[in-house]
Design a protein around this motif. Structure first.
Motif, PDB file in Angstrom:
ATOM      1  N   ALA A   1      -6.401  -0.719  -5.291  1.00 58.65           N
ATOM      2  CA  ALA A   1      -6.205  -2.517  -3.957  1.00 58.65           C
ATOM      3  C   ALA A   1      -7.342  -3.124  -3.647  1.00 58.65           C
ATOM      4  N   THR A   2      -7.549  -3.679  -4.027  1.00 55.63           N
ATOM      5  CA  THR A   2      -9.208  -4.628  -3.012  1.00 55.63           C
ATOM      6  C   THR A   2      -9.597  -4.228  -2.235  1.00 55.63           C
ATOM      7  N   GLY A   3      -8.469  -4.831  -1.284  1.00 58.34           N
ATOM      8  CA  GLY A   3      -8.862  -4.120   0.349  1.00 58.34           C
ATOM      9  C   GLY A   3      -9.294  -3.486   0.716  1.00 58.34           C
TER      10      GLY A   3
ATOM     11  N   GLY B   1       0.780  -1.252   0.375  1.00 59.92           N
ATOM     12  CA  GLY B   1       0.116  -0.112  -0.024  1.00 59.92           C
ATOM     13  C   GLY B   1       0.839   1.469  -0.072  1.00 59.92           C
ATOM     14  N   THR B   2       2.138   1.277   0.885  1.00 65.27           N
ATOM     15  CA  THR B   2       2.600   2.262   0.828  1.00 65.27           C
ATOM     16  C   THR B   2       2.974   3.150  -0.090  1.00 65.27           C
ATOM     17  N   GLN B   3       3.980   1.907  -0.948  1.00 62.19           N
ATOM     18  CA  GLN B   3       4.844   2.194  -2.486  1.00 62.19           C
ATOM     19  C   GLN B   3       3.855   1.684  -3.554  1.00 62.19           C
TER      20      GLN B   3
ATOM     21  N   GLY C   1       2.416  -2.254  15.049  1.00 54.38           N
ATOM     22  CA  GLY C   1       2.515  -0.836  15.032  1.00 54.38           C
ATOM     23  C   GLY C   1       1.711  -0.359  14.217  1.00 54.38           C
ATOM     24  N   ARG C   2       0.838  -0.341  13.242  1.00 51.58           N
ATOM     25  CA  ARG C   2       0.161   0.190  12.068  1.00 51.58           C
ATOM     26  C   ARG C   2      -0.783   0.540  12.930  1.00 51.58           C
ATOM     27  N   THR C   3      -1.002   1.951  12.705  1.00 49.77           N
ATOM     28  CA  THR C   3      -2.902   2.755  12.497  1.00 49.77           C
ATOM     29  C   THR C   3      -3.016   3.201  11.241  1.00 49.77           C
TER      30      THR C   3
ATOM     31  N   THR D   1      -3.207 -15.788  10.513  1.00 51.32           N
ATOM     32  CA  THR D   1      -4.126 -16.732   9.311  1.00 51.32           C
ATOM     33  C   THR D   1      -3.442 -15.875   8.100  1.00 51.32           C
ATOM     34  N   ARG D   2      -3.068 -14.741   8.387  1.00 49.00           N
ATOM     35  CA  ARG D   2      -2.651 -14.320   6.308  1.00 49.00           C
ATOM     36  C   ARG D   2      -1.851 -14.500   6.153  1.00 49.00           C
ATOM     37  N   LEU D   3      -0.920 -14.230   7.034  1.00 48.40           N
ATOM     38  CA  LEU D   3       0.663 -15.095   6.691  1.00 48.40           C
ATOM     39  C   LEU D   3       0.414 -16.725   6.227  1.00 48.40           C
TER      40      LEU D   3
ATOM     41  N   VAL E   1      -4.557  -9.856  -5.892  1.00 50.90           N
ATOM     42  CA  VAL E   1      -4.601 -11.226  -7.707  1.00 50.90           C
ATOM     43  C   VAL E   1      -3.524 -11.789  -5.941  1.00 50.90           C
ATOM     44  N   ARG E   2      -4.441 -12.710  -5.893  1.00 43.71           N
ATOM     45  CA  ARG E   2      -3.795 -13.449  -4.293  1.00 43.71           C
ATOM     46  C   ARG E   2      -4.342 -14.729  -4.472  1.00 43.71           C
ATOM     47  N   THR E   3      -4.852 -15.049  -5.628  1.00 43.77           N
ATOM     48  CA  THR E   3      -4.409 -16.650  -5.859  1.00 43.77           C
ATOM     49  C   THR E   3      -4.868 -16.832  -7.494  1.00 43.77           C
TER      50      THR E   3
ATOM     51  N   GLY F   1      -9.136 -12.641   8.664  1.00 50.35           N
ATOM     52  CA  GLY F   1      -7.752 -12.907   8.064  1.00 50.35           C
ATOM     53  C   GLY F   1      -7.282 -14.034   7.194  1.00 50.35           C
ATOM     54  N   GLU F   2      -8.794 -13.858   6.480  1.00 51.58           N
ATOM     55  CA  GLU F   2      -8.889 -15.086   5.106  1.00 51.58           C
ATOM     56  C   GLU F   2      -8.962 -13.998   4.259  1.00 51.58           C
ATOM     57  N   LEU F   3      -9.187 -15.042   2.602  1.00 51.76           N
ATOM     58  CA  LEU F   3      -9.602 -14.296   1.892  1.00 51.76           C
ATOM     59  C   LEU F   3     -10.687 -14.432   1.352  1.00 51.76           C
TER      60      LEU F   3
HETATM   61  P1  AP5 Z   1       0.925  -1.182   4.196  1.00 57.36           P
HETATM   62  O1  AP5 Z   1       2.085  -0.292   3.227  1.00 57.36           O
HETATM   63  O2  AP5 Z   1       0.048  -0.897   4.346  1.00 57.36           O
HETATM   64  O3  AP5 Z   1       1.416  -3.199   3.907  1.00 57.36           O
HETATM   65  P2  AP5 Z   1       0.651  -3.878   2.660  1.00 57.36           P
HETATM   66  O4  AP5 Z   1       1.611  -5.146   2.467  1.00 57.36           O
HETATM   67  O5  AP5 Z   1      -0.526  -2.872   2.122  1.00 57.36           O
HETATM   68  O6  AP5 Z   1      -0.520  -4.570   4.325  1.00 57.36           O
HETATM   69  P3  AP5 Z   1      -1.536  -4.899   4.307  1.00 57.36           P
HETATM   70  O7  AP5 Z   1      -1.369  -5.422   5.661  1.00 57.36           O
HETATM   71  O8  AP5 Z   1      -2.357  -3.452   3.417  1.00 57.36           O
HETATM   72  O9  AP5 Z   1      -1.596  -6.171   2.939  1.00 57.36           O
HETATM   73  P4  AP5 Z   1      -2.740  -7.163   2.860  1.00 57.36           P
HETATM   74  O10 AP5 Z   1      -2.826  -8.157   1.803  1.00 57.36           O
HETATM   75  O11 AP5 Z   1      -2.124  -8.407   4.613  1.00 57.36           O
HETATM   76  O12 AP5 Z   1      -3.793  -6.323   3.244  1.00 57.36           O
HETATM   77  P5  AP5 Z   1      -4.921  -5.620   2.191  1.00 57.36           P
HETATM   78  O13 AP5 Z   1      -5.356  -4.463   3.258  1.00 57.36           O
HETATM   79  O14 AP5 Z   1      -4.959  -5.312   1.309  1.00 57.36           O
HETATM   80  O15 AP5 Z   1       2.946  -1.296   5.320  1.00 57.36           O
HETATM   81  C1  AP5 Z   1       2.534  -1.535   6.112  1.00 57.36           C
HETATM   82  C2  AP5 Z   1       2.956  -1.151   7.883  1.00 57.36           C
HETATM   83  O16 AP5 Z   1       4.342  -1.238   8.061  1.00 57.36           O
HETATM   84  C3  AP5 Z   1       2.760   0.479   8.044  1.00 57.36           C
HETATM   85  O17 AP5 Z   1       2.632   0.955   9.191  1.00 57.36           O
HETATM   86  C4  AP5 Z   1       3.885   1.073   7.186  1.00 57.36           C
HETATM   87  O18 AP5 Z   1       3.374   2.449   7.693  1.00 57.36           O
HETATM   88  C5  AP5 Z   1       4.952   0.307   7.491  1.00 57.36           C
HETATM   89  N1  AP5 Z   1       5.901   0.750   6.418  1.00 57.36           N
HETATM   90  C6  AP5 Z   1       5.497   0.873   5.091  1.00 57.36           C
HETATM   91  N2  AP5 Z   1       7.210   0.648   4.918  1.00 57.36           N
HETATM   92  C7  AP5 Z   1       7.225   0.571   5.600  1.00 57.36           C
HETATM   93  C8  AP5 Z   1       9.262   0.639   5.741  1.00 57.36           C
HETATM   94  N3  AP5 Z   1      10.266   0.342   4.755  1.00 57.36           N
HETATM   95  N4  AP5 Z   1      10.064   0.351   7.113  1.00 57.36           N
HETATM   96  C9  AP5 Z   1       9.172   0.238   8.101  1.00 57.36           C
HETATM   97  N5  AP5 Z   1       7.597   0.116   8.300  1.00 57.36           N
HETATM   98  C10 AP5 Z   1       7.148   0.171   6.797  1.00 57.36           C
HETATM   99  O19 AP5 Z   1      -6.462  -7.446   2.589  1.00 57.36           O
HETATM  100  C11 AP5 Z   1      -6.581  -7.203   3.327  1.00 57.36           C
HETATM  101  C12 AP5 Z   1      -7.966  -8.415   2.740  1.00 57.36           C
HETATM  102  O20 AP5 Z   1      -8.823  -8.416   2.397  1.00 57.36           O
HETATM  103  C13 AP5 Z   1      -7.413  -9.923   2.923  1.00 57.36           C
HETATM  104  O21 AP5 Z   1      -6.847 -10.390   3.952  1.00 57.36           O
HETATM  105  C14 AP5 Z   1      -8.433 -10.144   2.262  1.00 57.36           C
HETATM  106  O22 AP5 Z   1      -9.443 -10.459   3.633  1.00 57.36           O
HETATM  107  C15 AP5 Z   1      -9.333  -8.923   1.616  1.00 57.36           C
HETATM  108  N6  AP5 Z   1      -8.619  -9.326   0.358  1.00 57.36           N
HETATM  109  C16 AP5 Z   1      -7.671  -7.906  -0.341  1.00 57.36           C
HETATM  110  N7  AP5 Z   1      -7.403  -8.037  -1.519  1.00 57.36           N
HETATM  111  C17 AP5 Z   1      -8.216  -9.746  -1.926  1.00 57.36           C
HETATM  112  C18 AP5 Z   1      -7.486 -10.445  -3.327  1.00 57.36           C
HETATM  113  N8  AP5 Z   1      -7.068 -10.028  -4.568  1.00 57.36           N
HETATM  114  N9  AP5 Z   1      -8.564 -12.037  -2.715  1.00 57.36           N
HETATM  115  C19 AP5 Z   1      -8.815 -11.774  -1.468  1.00 57.36           C
HETATM  116  N10 AP5 Z   1      -9.270 -11.379  -0.675  1.00 57.36           N
HETATM  117  C20 AP5 Z   1      -8.795 -10.215  -0.524  1.00 57.36           C
END
Ligand code: AP5
Length: 211
Positions: free
Chosen positions: A30-32, A14-16, A126-128, A166-168, A87-89, A56-58
């Protein structure tokens, strides 16, 4: 340019993704974020997704394929898009391949963000995030104002330790096979060391994209 960001939860997609999208002048999808918006708005899609996400499931592939289609067919994505966690599957990867072919486009690059598990857990605990614009922060307490939009920062329910575990596990079981699928289908994959300073990581990503 269509770029797929792959990597475990907390890897910084998300950040990058936001930074890369800004530099390339194309949107980040971002689907999330789409699903969390749907939850906030109380739509049927949001209600159906909430349980999966909190645990934490898909979310089921059919839901994601619908979001993918709407987003990539939109005029805002005419010049391309950064696909963050879309894309996660393997069935989702197959769906994206079909969709881009229908649109007469292609996936230009897959960026695979690499961060070890200990660092991922440190980051997520540590994330908000801003409840309004979803910008992630580190080192800021819930209730703080978002510097971007003034919304309140909250903790995500799926950043609780059980959901993170679970997510990991889900990433290893269901998303890692996408890497092999992408290689087997001739997609260009660049592994990015996603640790260290944010600017340095963005530079590595831009270099991998050839820009
Ligand atoms: P951040 O940038 O938020 O990391 P991220 O990789 O985007 O992490 P997410 O937890 O958002 O990814 P995710 O894939 O689990 O969740 P998503 O929302 O997509 O960074 C994380 C933290 O680290 C932040 O605090 C940031 O400030 C810090 N940080 C960043 N870079 C750093 C650095 N270099 N050094 C130190 N700190 C740093 O999805 C959530 C849920 O939605 C999924 O679990 C699922 O249920 C559902 N979902 C979404 N997409 C799908 C899909 N395609 N298929 C099925 N289910 C889906």
């Amino acid at each position: 340019m269509i770029v797929v960001l792959l990597g475990p939860p907390g890897a910084g997609k998300g950040t990058q993704g936001e930074r890369i999208a800004e530099r390339l002048g194309i949107p980040k999808i971002a689907t999330g974020d789409v699903l969390r918006d749907a939850i906030r708005q109380g739509t049927q899609q949001g209600l159906a997704a909430k349980g999966y996400m909190d645990r934490g499931e898909l979310v089921p592939d059919s839901v994601i394929l619908g979001i993918m289609k709407d987003a990539l067919s939109s005029p805002t994505a005419a010049k391309g898009a950064i696909l963050d966690g879309v894309v996660r599957t393997v069935p989702q990867a197959e769906g994206l391949e079909r969709l881009v072919a229908e649109l007469g486009r292609k996936v230009d690059k897959v960026l695979l963000f690499d961060v070890d598990d200990d660092e991922l857990i440190r980051r997520l605990s540590g994330r908000t995030v801003c409840e309004k614009c979803q910008t992630p922060y580190r080192g800021l307490e819930p209730g703080t104002d978002c510097v971007k939009c003034g919304g309140k920062l909250v903790r995500r329910p799926d950043d609780e330790p059980d959901a993170v575990r679970t997510r990991l596990r889900v990433y290893r079981a269901q998303t890692k096979p996408v890497i092999k699928w992408a290689r087997d289908h001739g997609l260009e994959i660049a592994e990015i060391d996603a640790t260290g300073e944010l600017d340095a990581i963005t530079d590595r990503a831009m270099k991998a994209l050839g820009t």
